[in-house]
Write an enzyme that holds these catalytic residues in place. Structure first.
Site, PDB file in Angstrom:
ATOM      1  N   GLU A  59      17.047 -10.101  66.459  1.00  0.00           N
ATOM      2  CA  GLU A  59      15.722 -10.292  67.059  1.00  0.00           C
ATOM      3  C   GLU A  59      15.336  -9.146  67.993  1.00  0.00           C
ATOM      4  O   GLU A  59      14.158  -8.844  68.172  1.00  0.00           O
ATOM      5  CB  GLU A  59      15.658 -11.619  67.821  1.00  0.00           C
ATOM      6  CG  GLU A  59      15.640 -12.856  66.932  1.00  0.00           C
ATOM      7  CD  GLU A  59      17.033 -13.329  66.527  1.00  0.00           C
ATOM      8  OE1 GLU A  59      18.027 -12.623  66.847  1.00  0.00           O
ATOM      9  OE2 GLU A  59      17.134 -14.388  65.888  1.00  0.00           O
ATOM     10  N   PHE A 106      20.767 -28.898  71.078  1.00  0.00           N
ATOM     11  CA  PHE A 106      21.296 -27.738  70.352  1.00  0.00           C
ATOM     12  C   PHE A 106      20.239 -26.633  70.285  1.00  0.00           C
ATOM     13  O   PHE A 106      19.097 -26.872  69.907  1.00  0.00           O
ATOM     14  CB  PHE A 106      21.700 -28.170  68.936  1.00  0.00           C
ATOM     15  CG  PHE A 106      22.211 -27.020  68.103  1.00  0.00           C
ATOM     16  CD1 PHE A 106      23.353 -26.330  68.460  1.00  0.00           C
ATOM     17  CD2 PHE A 106      21.513 -26.624  66.965  1.00  0.00           C
ATOM     18  CE1 PHE A 106      23.810 -25.263  67.707  1.00  0.00           C
ATOM     19  CE2 PHE A 106      21.958 -25.556  66.202  1.00  0.00           C
ATOM     20  CZ  PHE A 106      23.105 -24.868  66.570  1.00  0.00           C
ATOM     21  N   GLN A 107      20.623 -25.441  70.668  1.00  0.00           N
ATOM     22  CA  GLN A 107      19.750 -24.263  70.666  1.00  0.00           C
ATOM     23  C   GLN A 107      18.493 -24.450  71.507  1.00  0.00           C
ATOM     24  O   GLN A 107      17.438 -23.933  71.181  1.00  0.00           O
ATOM     25  CB  GLN A 107      19.407 -23.838  69.234  1.00  0.00           C
ATOM     26  CG  GLN A 107      20.650 -23.365  68.481  1.00  0.00           C
ATOM     27  CD  GLN A 107      20.346 -22.626  67.200  1.00  0.00           C
ATOM     28  OE1 GLN A 107      19.338 -22.892  66.549  1.00  0.00           O
ATOM     29  NE2 GLN A 107      21.219 -21.705  66.838  1.00  0.00           N
ATOM     30  N   LYS A 137       9.275 -27.700  67.645  1.00  0.00           N
ATOM     31  CA  LYS A 137       9.283 -27.927  66.200  1.00  0.00           C
ATOM     32  C   LYS A 137       8.313 -29.030  65.769  1.00  0.00           C
ATOM     33  O   LYS A 137       7.599 -28.892  64.780  1.00  0.00           O
ATOM     34  CB  LYS A 137      10.719 -28.302  65.807  1.00  0.00           C
ATOM     35  CG  LYS A 137      11.036 -28.240  64.344  1.00  0.00           C
ATOM     36  CD  LYS A 137      12.516 -28.612  64.151  1.00  0.00           C
ATOM     37  CE  LYS A 137      12.823 -28.920  62.708  1.00  0.00           C
ATOM     38  NZ  LYS A 137      13.213 -27.764  61.929  1.00  0.00           N
TER      39      LYS A 137
END
Ligand SMILES: Cc1ncc(C[n+]2csc(CCOP(=O)(O)OP(=O)(O)O)c2C)c(N)n1
Ligand SMILES: [Mg+2]
Lengths: 178, 554
Positions: free
Chosen positions: B51, B113-114, B163
């Site tokens: 990235e 998570f993440q 998301k």
């Protein structure tokens, strides 16, 4: 009051994280501020933040210009001491027994403080005023034994009809300057 | 029409004129990547190796094209890998929109998570950032982000999109652009500036990157001719004025030309245009303006007086302000000042040349220049090679010098060069780098190969973190702590293993043939050029110093 003290008021979007943006700016630019107060306003989406700091014109100028760059800051203005009302609220808890209670009550009435709690061994007093008044009150009470105190930080409003939200932005003001 | 948040993102990008984005997929941006798949005819997506490469590419793309660069990354590690690139764009005022996915709203704040609070992380290095938790705000936020990134003093904006917001349906309404208010100047301020300019004896024009961002070269040169003044440049201003323009003195500052700094010191009026007076450019700030008045032209009001007090400040886009000034300044002819300037320009102190019959940074950079054309873009990494490029490469057109100025981020070069190739529609692009910086992001050579980019990488191999080593030589009695790294990398085989072409140049006679072959290639080429480990960047004005402290000889 120190003579290099200044007061800045601003209107900011009432959104999560705005206070972090403002205080983060002070931290990373090494602007030391003395107090900060924040609360909602008559306009639903806007909060008002008032800060006090001290330093030279350079510092004051940079604080205002850097704050003005934050997208969430809608208006930012220095508040002139001679044309603004400035107030702070102080709550102070002092040791009080039979011997000292009447002296404390007398002090409260002279300073126009309110008694908000009274116990056999303590008293809580509330005072609103300019910073110097709060400070004088604290000093006066110190010998009696201050248990704890808290202050809201200064808030400020200008005299006369014109509200802060009608102030010109930096860009507009500069354009109008002749 | 009801569409998903993810589709809205792509449609909003298209309506902002975006046709090329850089990024790297992951769990929290799967929906966005699904839309990129569907819209691949309208938007090209370049997947990098990391990235950081993607965000530097978006930055390089923006610098060469003047458009807003766009980068997309997933939540957590994808987002944190953007941080250096966002800071880099912030310090060099590059318009950039970074889009990150995040975990779904119900998972936020649970250390899912993440999950990373990327708006919190990037608050001090963005012009503004958003986390969008309501899909109905998404369209507005994206368009605002573009407006903020490109308006006023440009800079990066980050949009974090959970998301579930990408998956929600909403109505998309086409956005109508509203131009942001721009500062203008009162007539009396303009008059005051014009009077100072008309009445001064020894004017000096000092330019920065703002001249390039505002596309103001033409106005600048007319202004310089009108008031009869020489022009010096910060590193960020390089390429705004053609290297051979008679008024141009070159770069000022720590590694600038002797004449550019000496003439500045002798001037009585400094007209600073689109520059923020970085400490690397000014040295000692009080000495810098001694005996002179300063007129400061900049679009960012907070730059006025921040580092250097201004006698007159003119706010606004450099091009507009110069047009306004041109209306008020008189034609001047200052023969004695011109003569003094010329004498300093001709002095031997201003001619530090490396031996022309050796393989050294100057001969290499000059030789590369002969193979390039005026519009070839030159990118650099960070270190001695960067300064040598700034000093010895003859730039002719704005937006042809792409370098990490404010942040000085090693590893910028590979990403930036990839972005530059796309931003110019596939023009030949040169990257000057060195062993240290190249090792930071050399993975991106793979990206250049996948896309068959017309990239010539010139690696000036001094087997050292040369710039740091130079400071150790000059200020730490040659205690070379961790700067001679003894890497065993075989760059030619590395290039070949990654699908590129590699050349090694150890002598001056090998240089021309290698360059001729390299410039004839259509895909990426790496040329390793061996140079002396002890070569120094000179002149040097030590930190916080003045022209009196200038070091001319090693
Ligand atoms: C990411 C990052 N880490 C560390 C530094 C500090 N630094 C500045 S120049 C330099 C050496 C660069 O070495 P190289 O890329 O080989 O270039 P050279 O000076 O040899 O031309 C270093 C370590 C930096 N600028 N950026
Ligand atoms: Mg090196």
């Amino acid at each position: 009051m120190d003579n290099d003290e200044f007061v800045i008021s601003m209107l900011v979007n009432n959104e999560a994280g705005v206070l972090t943006r403002v205080s983060g700016l002070f931290a990373r630019r090494d602007f030391n501020i003395d107090s900060l107060s924040v609360g909602v306003t008559e306009q639903p989406g806007l909060s008002r933040i008032t800060i006090t700091a001290h330093g030279d014109d350079y510092l004051k100028d940079q604080i205002i210009k850097q704050l003005a760059k934050l997208q969430d800051v809608k208006v930012v203005k220095p508040m002139p001491f001679n044309n603004s009302v400035m107030r702070e609220l102080l709550l102070i808890k002092v040791q009080a027994d039979r011997d000292t209670r009447s002296a404390l009550l007398e002090a409260a009435s002279v300073f126009r403080a309110k008694v908000v709690d009274l116990k056999s061994d303590s008293i809580i007093l509330e005072i609103t005023g300019e910073r110097s008044k709060c400070e004088a009150f604290i000093e006066y009470l110190r010998p009696y034994g201050i248990v704890e105190l808290c202050r809201t930080g200064l808030t400020s409003i200008s005299r006369g009809l014109k509200p802060l939200k009608d102030s010109k932005s930096f860009v507009e003001e500069n354009s109008a300057k002749e | 029409m009801k569409i998903t948040g993810a589709e809205l993102i792509i449609r909003a990008l298209i309506s902002e004129g975006v046709d090329c984005v850089f990024g790297y997929p992951g769990g929290a941006v799967l929906n966005i990547y699904d839309e990129l798949y569907k819209f691949s005819a309208q938007i090209k997506h370049i997947a990098t190796c990391h990235e950081q490469g993607a965000v530097h590419a978006a930055d390089g793309y923006a610098r060469v094209s003047g458009k807003v660069g766009v980068v997309i990354a997933t939540s957590g590690p994808g987002a944190t890998n953007l941080v250096t690139g966002i800071a880099n764009a912030y310090l060099d005022s590059v318009p950039l929109v970074a889009i990150t996915g995040n975990v779904a709203c119900p998972f936020i704040g649970k250390d899912s998570f993440q999950e990373v609070d990327i708006t919190g992380v990037t608050m001090p290095i963005t012009k503004h950032n958003y986390i969008v938790k309501d899909v109905n705000r998404l369209g507005d936020v994206i368009h605002q982000a573009f407006a903020i990134a490109r308006s006023g003093r440009p800079g990066p904006v980050l949009i974090d999109i959970p998301k579930d917001v990408q998956q929600c349906e909403c109505e998309y309404v086409e956005y109508i652009h509203q131009p942001a208010p721009v500062a203008t100047n009162g007539r009396s301020t303009l008059r005051k500036a014009a009077e100072q300019i008309n009445d001064c004896k020894r004017p000096y024009i000092y330019i920065g990157g703002g001249v390039i961002k505002s596309n103001a070269t033409e106005e600048l040169l007319e202004f310089a001719d009108r008031i009869d003044a020489p022009i010096g440049s910060s590193m960020m201003g390089l390429a705004a004025v053609p290297h051979d323009h008679p008024r141009f003195l070159g770069m000022t500052g720590m590694h600038g030309k002797y004449a550019a700094s000496q003439i500045l010191a002798e001037s009585d009026l400094l007209i600073a245009i689109g520059t923020r007076f970085s400490d690397r450019a000014t040295g000692n700030k009080t000495e810098f303006t001694k005996g002179k008045k300063v007129i400061h032209i900049d679009i960012d009001p907070s730059e006025i007086g921040k580092n250097i007090p201004a006698y007159v400040a003119l706010l606004g886009d450099v091009k507009t302000v110069l047009q306004q000034l041109l209306a008020g300044v008189k034609q001047r002819n200052r023969p004695s000042w011109r003569q003094a300037v010329q004498a300093i320009k001709d002095s031997s102190d201003n001619r530090l040349e490396m031996p022309p019959d050796q393989l050294n940074p100057e001969t290499v950079i000059k030789a590369v220049r002969r193979h390039a054309s005026d519009d070839t873009v030159v990118c650099t990494d960070v270190g001695q090679h960067q300064m040598w490029t700034a000093q010895y490469y003859d730039f002719s057109r704005p937006r042809t010098f792409i370098t990490s100025g404010g942040l000085g981020a090693m590893g910028f070069g590979m990403g930036a060069a990839i972005g530059a190739c796309f931003g110019t529609g596939g023009r030949k692009t040169i990257l000057f780098t060195s062993d240290g910086s190249f090792h930071m992001n050399m993975n991106e050579l793979a990206t250049a190969v996948s896309n068959q980019l017309p990239l010539v990488i010139v690696l000036l191999n001094n087997n050292a973190l040369g710039m740091v080593r130079q400071w150790q030589a000059m200020f730490f009695e040659q205690r070379y702590s961790n700067t001679s790294l003894a890497r065993r990398t075989d760059y030619v085989r590395l290039a070949e293993a990654m699908g590129a072409v590699g050349f090694k140049v150890d002598t001056l006679s090998q240089l021309e043939p290698a360059l001729a072959k390299a410039f004839a290639e259509t895909g990426p080429v790496l040329i390793e050029v061996t140079i002396d480990q002890d070569a120094k960047v000179l002149p040097m004005i030590p930190p916080n110093g003045t022209i009196h402290d200038i070091i001319l000889k090693a």
